[in-house]
Design an enzyme around this catalytic site. Structure first.
Site, short mmCIF file in Angstrom:
data_model
loop_
_atom_site.label_atom_id
_atom_site.label_comp_id
_atom_site.label_asym_id
_atom_site.label_seq_id
_atom_site.Cartn_x
_atom_site.Cartn_y
_atom_site.Cartn_z
N ASP A 36 -6.10 1.58 1.11
CA ASP A 36 -6.06 1.83 2.55
C ASP A 36 -7.38 1.38 3.17
OD1 ASP A 36 -7.91 3.74 1.85
OD2 ASP A 36 -6.61 5.46 2.26
N LYS A 64 0.83 -1.21 0.00
CA LYS A 64 0.00 0.00 0.00
C LYS A 64 0.86 1.25 0.00
CE LYS A 64 -1.71 2.06 3.47
NZ LYS A 64 -1.45 3.29 4.28
#
EC number: 3.2.2.-
Length: 203
Positions: A146, A128
């Site tokens: 996220d 991420k």
């Protein structure tokens, strides 16, 4: 709902304005690339606003400090995980001067390979964070997943938890399909989803 947001001219203009900033970062110097790396390390397991505040507090001092001094600065800035992130940032500062050259050379050829390189070689960075970093320096073909984006996926009835690389890639594949259907780059899709859930664009 998401389609209507993507088609909203004012919101789309704001997102595209952010995209232009990302593309300008790609041409910027090492200082900008390092700043984005610091931001993405701090954003992991923290809110963007908290990470951004702490980054601005420490950025002009970090290159001249040891791990303990970085930890103290982070604590002063109100950052929660100051000891752990100080360890990551102390290691990251040794990359200063090589971040842009090393990563750009890979990312210009293959963005997924660049993400793999970052996640493997830079402490405190996962898929991420690596995707977030690459997007912020102008590479828009990777999904930033996220908690807001994960909630969006789960609300579609797809129970992904992102506990493995395989699950991240599966979620990214889904988001890529959605982005293609909406005629928007997958690296910008999170900005629309984030706006849908928070009514802001900050990232």
């Amino acid at each position: 709902m998401l389609r209507s947001l993507v088609l909203n001219e004012k919101l789309r203009a704001r997102v595209l304005e952010r995209a232009e900033e990302f593309l300008l970062n790609n041409k910027a110097d090492e200082e900008v690339w390092f700043r984005e790396l610091v931001l993405c390390i701090l954003t992991s397991n923290s809110s963007f606003i908290s990470a951004y505040k702490s980054m601005n507090y420490i950025l002009d001092k970090i290159l001249y400090m040891d791990e303990k001094e970085i930890s103290i600065l982070l604590q002063e800035s109100g950052y929660r995980f100051y000891n752990l992130k100080a360890k990551y940032l102390y290691r990251a500062k040794n990359l200063y001067g090589k971040v842009k050259k090393t990563i750009k050379e890979i990312a210009d050829k293959d963005q997924m390979q660049a993400r793999e390189f970052i996640a493997t070689h830079i402490y405190g960075i996962g898929y991420k964070e690596a995707s977030h970093f690459l997007r912020n320096v102008g590479y828009l073909d990777l999904a930033i997943i996220d908690r807001h984006i994960l909630r969006f996926i789960n609300n579609l009835g797809i129970p992904i938890k992102l506990k493995s690389k395989r699950e991240y890639l599966l979620a990214e594949s889904l988001l890529r399909s959605i982005a293609n259907n909406l005629n928007v780059q997958v690296g910008l899709l999170d900005l629309f989803i984030f706006f849908k859930q928070t009514n802001t664009i900050v990232k």
